[in-house]
Motif scaffolding. Structure first.
Motif, PDB file in Angstrom:
ATOM      1  N   UNK A  53       0.827  -1.212   0.000  1.00 38.30           N
ATOM      2  CA  UNK A  53       0.000   0.000   0.000  1.00 38.30           C
ATOM      3  C   UNK A  53       0.858   1.258   0.000  1.00 38.30           C
ATOM      4  N   UNK A  54       0.212   2.363  -0.404  1.00 45.33           N
ATOM      5  CA  UNK A  54       0.895   3.654  -0.465  1.00 45.33           C
ATOM      6  C   UNK A  54       0.149   4.695   0.355  1.00 45.33           C
ATOM      7  N   UNK A  55       0.905   5.718   0.749  1.00 42.62           N
ATOM      8  CA  UNK A  55       0.371   6.892   1.441  1.00 42.62           C
ATOM      9  C   UNK A  55       0.791   8.112   0.634  1.00 42.62           C
ATOM     10  N   UNK A  56      -0.106   9.070   0.500  1.00 39.67           N
ATOM     11  CA  UNK A  56       0.229  10.338  -0.133  1.00 39.67           C
ATOM     12  C   UNK A  56      -0.328  11.468   0.711  1.00 39.67           C
ATOM     13  N   UNK A  57       0.432  12.532   0.844  1.00 37.06           N
ATOM     14  CA  UNK A  57      -0.078  13.784   1.403  1.00 37.06           C
ATOM     15  C   UNK A  57      -0.186  14.724   0.217  1.00 37.06           C
ATOM     16  N   UNK A  58      -1.393  15.190  -0.051  1.00 37.95           N
ATOM     17  CA  UNK A  58      -1.643  16.025  -1.223  1.00 37.95           C
ATOM     18  C   UNK A  58      -2.526  17.214  -0.851  1.00 37.95           C
ATOM     19  N   UNK A  59      -2.536  18.175  -1.744  1.00 40.03           N
ATOM     20  CA  UNK A  59      -3.472  19.297  -1.649  1.00 40.03           C
ATOM     21  C   UNK A  59      -4.343  19.254  -2.895  1.00 40.03           C
ATOM     22  N   UNK A  60      -5.576  18.840  -2.720  1.00 43.31           N
ATOM     23  CA  UNK A  60      -6.503  18.720  -3.845  1.00 43.31           C
ATOM     24  C   UNK A  60      -7.204  20.062  -4.020  1.00 43.31           C
ATOM     25  N   UNK A  61      -7.174  20.613  -5.243  1.00 42.62           N
ATOM     26  CA  UNK A  61      -7.821  21.914  -5.457  1.00 42.62           C
ATOM     27  C   UNK A  61      -9.304  21.865  -5.099  1.00 42.62           C
ATOM     28  N   UNK A  62      -9.861  22.969  -4.608  1.00 40.45           N
ATOM     29  CA  UNK A  62     -11.270  22.984  -4.215  1.00 40.45           C
ATOM     30  C   UNK A  62     -12.226  22.792  -5.385  1.00 40.45           C
ATOM     31  N   UNK A  63     -11.742  22.915  -6.600  1.00 46.93           N
ATOM     32  CA  UNK A  63     -12.584  22.705  -7.783  1.00 46.93           C
ATOM     33  C   UNK A  63     -12.660  21.239  -8.199  1.00 46.93           C
ATOM     34  N   UNK A  64     -11.949  20.360  -7.491  1.00 50.76           N
ATOM     35  CA  UNK A  64     -11.896  18.942  -7.843  1.00 50.76           C
ATOM     36  C   UNK A  64     -12.376  18.098  -6.656  1.00 50.76           C
ATOM     37  N   UNK A  65     -13.241  17.157  -6.920  1.00 49.10           N
ATOM     38  CA  UNK A  65     -13.694  16.234  -5.877  1.00 49.10           C
ATOM     39  C   UNK A  65     -12.546  15.314  -5.485  1.00 49.10           C
ATOM     40  N   UNK A  66     -12.508  14.934  -4.228  1.00 47.06           N
ATOM     41  CA  UNK A  66     -11.470  14.019  -3.751  1.00 47.06           C
ATOM     42  C   UNK A  66     -11.512  12.722  -4.557  1.00 47.06           C
ATOM     43  N   UNK A  67     -12.697  12.181  -4.784  1.00 52.60           N
ATOM     44  CA  UNK A  67     -12.823  10.928  -5.543  1.00 52.60           C
ATOM     45  C   UNK A  67     -12.254  11.067  -6.948  1.00 52.60           C
TER      46      UNK A  67
END
Length: 143
Positions: A53-67
């Motif tokens: 398995x992998x782990x990522x710390x990201x910043x998803x733009x507010x214009x994009x759904x997490x899914x």
């Protein structure tokens, strides 16, 4: 777009939780995860993991759904990894996501980057490590 800081800790497993990320392949897998996120304008703060398995710390733009972000990173990276390593590579469909504040960013990055040690020494953050098919001795997350 106005300024934004949204932090997410993502975790997902290899298809069938197979130990596909050998130490030799880990750098390739991590590079492709970073590249896939970058292509979709998702800033990556850290990538780490162990064989299944992998782990990522990201910043998803507010214009994009997490899914949507997860789907794009997983899809693009699995295709690129398969091409690069020459074997079929895939991710499980499920994933885990937790949000966290900017003040915890350094702590989350350190945890992600030190995944092999945390797994070897049993110093895991149990609530974050639980995925479908995970070890039953870890506490299950409440809905």
């Amino acid at each position: 777009m106005p300024r934004w800081w949204l932090f997410h800790h993502l975790v997902w497993a290899t298809k069938g939780r197979e130990p596909l990320m050998t130490p030799e392949r880990a750098a390739v897998v991590h590079r492709h995860l970073r590249n896939a996120a970058h292509r979709h304008e998702i800033p990556v703060h850290a990538v780490g993991g162990v064989a299944d398995h992998v782990h990522l710390a990201v910043s998803i733009p507010p214009t994009m759904a997490v899914a949507t972000a997860v789907q794009r990173i997983k899809g693009a990276s699995s295709r690129d990894i398969t091409v690069d390593i020459g074997d079929a590579f895939g991710w499980q469909g499920d994933y885990s996501v937790d949000s966290f504040s900017k003040r915890h960013l350094a702590q989350v990055i350190a945890y992600i980057e030190d995944q092999p040690r945390h797994h070897a020494e049993g110093t895991l953050w149990p609530a974050i490590e639980v995925l479908p098919g995970a070890s039953p001795d870890l506490p299950q997350r409440q809905p």
